[in-house]
Design a protein around this motif. Sequence first.
Motif, PDB file in Angstrom:
ATOM      1  N   ARG A   1     133.201  43.233 108.376  1.00 48.08           N
ATOM      2  CA  ARG A   1     131.938  43.232 109.192  1.00 48.08           C
ATOM      3  C   ARG A   1     130.881  43.661 108.052  1.00 48.08           C
ATOM      4  O   ARG A   1     129.738  43.090 108.093  1.00 48.08           O
ATOM      5  N   LEU A   2     131.078  44.304 106.939  1.00 46.27           N
ATOM      6  CA  LEU A   2     130.005  44.722 105.880  1.00 46.27           C
ATOM      7  C   LEU A   2     130.062  43.421 104.907  1.00 46.27           C
ATOM      8  O   LEU A   2     128.964  43.503 103.945  1.00 46.27           O
ATOM      9  N   GLY A   3     130.826  42.581 104.935  1.00 47.75           N
ATOM     10  CA  GLY A   3     130.815  41.508 103.937  1.00 47.75           C
ATOM     11  C   GLY A   3     131.327  42.124 102.622  1.00 47.75           C
ATOM     12  O   GLY A   3     130.772  41.637 101.547  1.00 47.75           O
ATOM     13  N   LEU A   4     132.149  43.090 102.428  1.00 53.84           N
ATOM     14  CA  LEU A   4     132.280  43.795 101.205  1.00 53.84           C
ATOM     15  C   LEU A   4     133.655  43.512 100.726  1.00 53.84           C
ATOM     16  O   LEU A   4     134.880  43.292 101.551  1.00 53.84           O
ATOM     17  N   LYS A   5     134.057  43.351  99.511  1.00 54.79           N
ATOM     18  CA  LYS A   5     135.477  43.437  98.990  1.00 54.79           C
ATOM     19  C   LYS A   5     135.877  44.856  98.932  1.00 54.79           C
ATOM     20  O   LYS A   5     135.239  45.794  98.736  1.00 54.79           O
ATOM     21  N   PRO A   6     137.242  45.224  98.826  1.00 53.60           N
ATOM     22  CA  PRO A   6     137.816  46.385  98.752  1.00 53.60           C
ATOM     23  C   PRO A   6     137.423  47.222  97.613  1.00 53.60           C
ATOM     24  O   PRO A   6     137.191  48.166  97.653  1.00 53.60           O
ATOM     25  N   ASP A   7     137.112  46.585  96.331  1.00 53.96           N
ATOM     26  CA  ASP A   7     136.711  47.333  95.312  1.00 53.96           C
ATOM     27  C   ASP A   7     135.109  47.509  95.213  1.00 53.96           C
ATOM     28  O   ASP A   7     134.619  48.234  94.315  1.00 53.96           O
ATOM     29  N   GLU A   8     134.717  47.200  96.335  1.00 54.57           N
ATOM     30  CA  GLU A   8     133.005  47.183  96.316  1.00 54.57           C
ATOM     31  C   GLU A   8     132.730  48.473  97.428  1.00 54.57           C
ATOM     32  O   GLU A   8     131.612  48.839  97.388  1.00 54.57           O
ATOM     33  N   ALA A   9     133.671  48.964  97.988  1.00 48.80           N
ATOM     34  CA  ALA A   9     133.109  49.970  98.807  1.00 48.80           C
ATOM     35  C   ALA A   9     134.098  51.550  98.600  1.00 48.80           C
ATOM     36  O   ALA A   9     134.895  51.604  97.944  1.00 48.80           O
ATOM     37  N   LEU A  10     133.191  52.560  99.324  1.00 56.38           N
ATOM     38  CA  LEU A  10     133.879  53.801  99.190  1.00 56.38           C
ATOM     39  C   LEU A  10     134.115  54.314 100.351  1.00 56.38           C
ATOM     40  O   LEU A  10     133.341  54.522 101.263  1.00 56.38           O
ATOM     41  N   LEU A  11     135.315  54.977 100.930  1.00 52.48           N
ATOM     42  CA  LEU A  11     135.631  55.266 101.906  1.00 52.48           C
ATOM     43  C   LEU A  11     135.801  56.714 102.125  1.00 52.48           C
ATOM     44  O   LEU A  11     136.529  57.140 100.945  1.00 52.48           O
ATOM     45  N   ILE A  12     135.045  57.432 103.026  1.00 50.06           N
ATOM     46  CA  ILE A  12     135.060  58.874 102.937  1.00 50.06           C
ATOM     47  C   ILE A  12     135.564  59.530 104.112  1.00 50.06           C
ATOM     48  O   ILE A  12     135.113  59.141 105.212  1.00 50.06           O
ATOM     49  N   GLY A  13     136.166  60.595 103.824  1.00 52.48           N
ATOM     50  CA  GLY A  13     137.020  61.298 105.006  1.00 52.48           C
ATOM     51  C   GLY A  13     137.390  62.572 104.668  1.00 52.48           C
ATOM     52  O   GLY A  13     137.494  63.039 103.720  1.00 52.48           O
ATOM     53  N   ASP A  14     138.056  63.172 105.708  1.00 48.08           N
ATOM     54  CA  ASP A  14     138.312  64.626 105.557  1.00 48.08           C
ATOM     55  C   ASP A  14     139.956  64.931 105.777  1.00 48.08           C
ATOM     56  O   ASP A  14     140.381  65.907 105.500  1.00 48.08           O
ATOM     57  N   ASN A  15     140.538  63.620 106.029  1.00 46.86           N
ATOM     58  CA  ASN A  15     141.959  63.818 106.347  1.00 46.86           C
ATOM     59  C   ASN A  15     143.039  62.822 105.324  1.00 46.86           C
ATOM     60  O   ASN A  15     142.835  61.539 105.062  1.00 46.86           O
ATOM     61  N   LEU A  16     143.865  63.669 104.530  1.00 44.29           N
ATOM     62  CA  LEU A  16     144.681  62.749 103.537  1.00 44.29           C
ATOM     63  C   LEU A  16     145.334  61.791 104.269  1.00 44.29           C
ATOM     64  O   LEU A  16     145.986  60.729 103.755  1.00 44.29           O
ATOM     65  N   GLU A  17     146.071  62.304 105.536  1.00 42.24           N
ATOM     66  CA  GLU A  17     147.025  61.496 106.217  1.00 42.24           C
ATOM     67  C   GLU A  17     146.446  60.087 106.773  1.00 42.24           C
ATOM     68  O   GLU A  17     147.342  59.397 106.963  1.00 42.24           O
ATOM     69  N   THR A  18     145.269  60.396 107.103  1.00 45.22           N
ATOM     70  CA  THR A  18     144.604  59.035 107.555  1.00 45.22           C
ATOM     71  C   THR A  18     143.862  58.556 106.701  1.00 45.22           C
ATOM     72  O   THR A  18     143.815  57.018 106.414  1.00 45.22           O
ATOM     73  N   ASP A  19     142.585  59.134 106.413  1.00 45.90           N
ATOM     74  CA  ASP A  19     141.582  58.492 105.874  1.00 45.90           C
ATOM     75  C   ASP A  19     141.889  57.998 104.251  1.00 45.90           C
ATOM     76  O   ASP A  19     141.759  57.005 104.090  1.00 45.90           O
ATOM     77  N   ILE A  20     142.388  59.108 103.580  1.00 44.80           N
ATOM     78  CA  ILE A  20     142.635  58.671 102.275  1.00 44.80           C
ATOM     79  C   ILE A  20     143.873  57.815 101.986  1.00 44.80           C
ATOM     80  O   ILE A  20     143.939  56.915 101.284  1.00 44.80           O
ATOM     81  N   ALA A  21     145.017  57.992 103.051  1.00 43.92           N
ATOM     82  CA  ALA A  21     146.071  57.021 102.810  1.00 43.92           C
ATOM     83  C   ALA A  21     145.602  55.631 103.292  1.00 43.92           C
ATOM     84  O   ALA A  21     146.151  54.735 102.786  1.00 43.92           O
ATOM     85  N   ALA A  22     144.501  55.479 104.204  1.00 45.09           N
ATOM     86  CA  ALA A  22     144.062  54.257 104.615  1.00 45.09           C
ATOM     87  C   ALA A  22     143.530  53.490 103.260  1.00 45.09           C
ATOM     88  O   ALA A  22     143.766  52.243 103.000  1.00 45.09           O
ATOM     89  N   GLY A  23     142.831  54.252 102.569  1.00 45.32           N
ATOM     90  CA  GLY A  23     142.025  53.830 101.409  1.00 45.32           C
ATOM     91  C   GLY A  23     143.133  53.274 100.401  1.00 45.32           C
ATOM     92  O   GLY A  23     143.019  52.304  99.840  1.00 45.32           O
ATOM     93  N   GLU A  24     144.266  54.271 100.162  1.00 51.36           N
ATOM     94  CA  GLU A  24     145.179  53.706  99.346  1.00 51.36           C
ATOM     95  C   GLU A  24     145.995  52.449  99.469  1.00 51.36           C
ATOM     96  O   GLU A  24     146.028  51.551  98.720  1.00 51.36           O
ATOM     97  N   LYS A  25     146.304  52.380 100.854  1.00 49.56           N
ATOM     98  CA  LYS A  25     146.813  51.194 101.300  1.00 49.56           C
ATOM     99  C   LYS A  25     145.998  49.825 101.340  1.00 49.56           C
ATOM    100  O   LYS A  25     146.435  48.513 100.939  1.00 49.56           O
ATOM    101  N   SER A  26     144.711  49.953 101.361  1.00 47.79           N
ATOM    102  CA  SER A  26     143.687  49.062 101.322  1.00 47.79           C
ATOM    103  C   SER A  26     142.991  48.620 100.000  1.00 47.79           C
ATOM    104  O   SER A  26     142.141  47.832  99.952  1.00 47.79           O
TER     105      SER A  26
END
Length: 263
Positions: free
Chosen positions: A202-227
Amino acid sequence: MTERKYKGYLLDLDGTVYRGKEVIPEAASFVAALKEAGMPYLYVTNNSSLTPEQLAERLQKMGIKASAEHFFSSSMAVAETIKKIEENNGSKGNGTVLAIGEEGLYTALREAGYHIVDKAPASYVVIGIDRAFTYEKMKQATLAIYGGAYFLSTNCDRAVPTEIGLVPGNGALTASIAYATKKEPHYVGKPEEAIISLALDRLGLKPDEALLIGDNLETDIAAGEKSGVDTLLVYTGFSQAEDVERSSIKPTYTAQNLLEWKV
């Protein structure tokens, strides 16, 4: 504390921008800075209960300017996932969905063209947060799954932060049905990669062009690792520094709050 520049941001909501009905002041300032810099961003949330319009209204009441196109929810992601399943099976648009959830989930499914039922049988069972969850709803979902329904859940959040503390999340509801049926659901929201990939598109970005910000290791940060997306963990919600020390999931960056990060 910015280590590098990014072309866009994916932001969590619960515990990152607000707690329950209370805005996190540093987050409000950060979003204002994103707007001032003209930086693309999208709120990627496991909150399945509200529509994008309702989420925008919620932020506006907290003093943060927002519009519906800034949001991508797990409800929207699960509707798109069912579409892909049906396309792969050659049965596009034919499935009925037994949905347990709230308005955000029902709206996303209806807008995608699905017929929603509240009793078995069904082609799909979809679980989202439901604060009117009952034994009867669990029973009907269980019957449908035993009858062959494909089992999906918007997210696996154990608990969500509110103004009064952590309360049960959708993962807790889903677990009861998974236990009853001996079936593990197809999770769609964070920490799964699918919701992040769809948001990046939707943003027209590649994975290495974005930063994912969140408060939860199990969901937010894990999603970033997988992606393959860099992550910033803020200590304003679910996970804290001691959790990072114990966990195998590691954020790219950490901060006490969003004011420590410069756009």
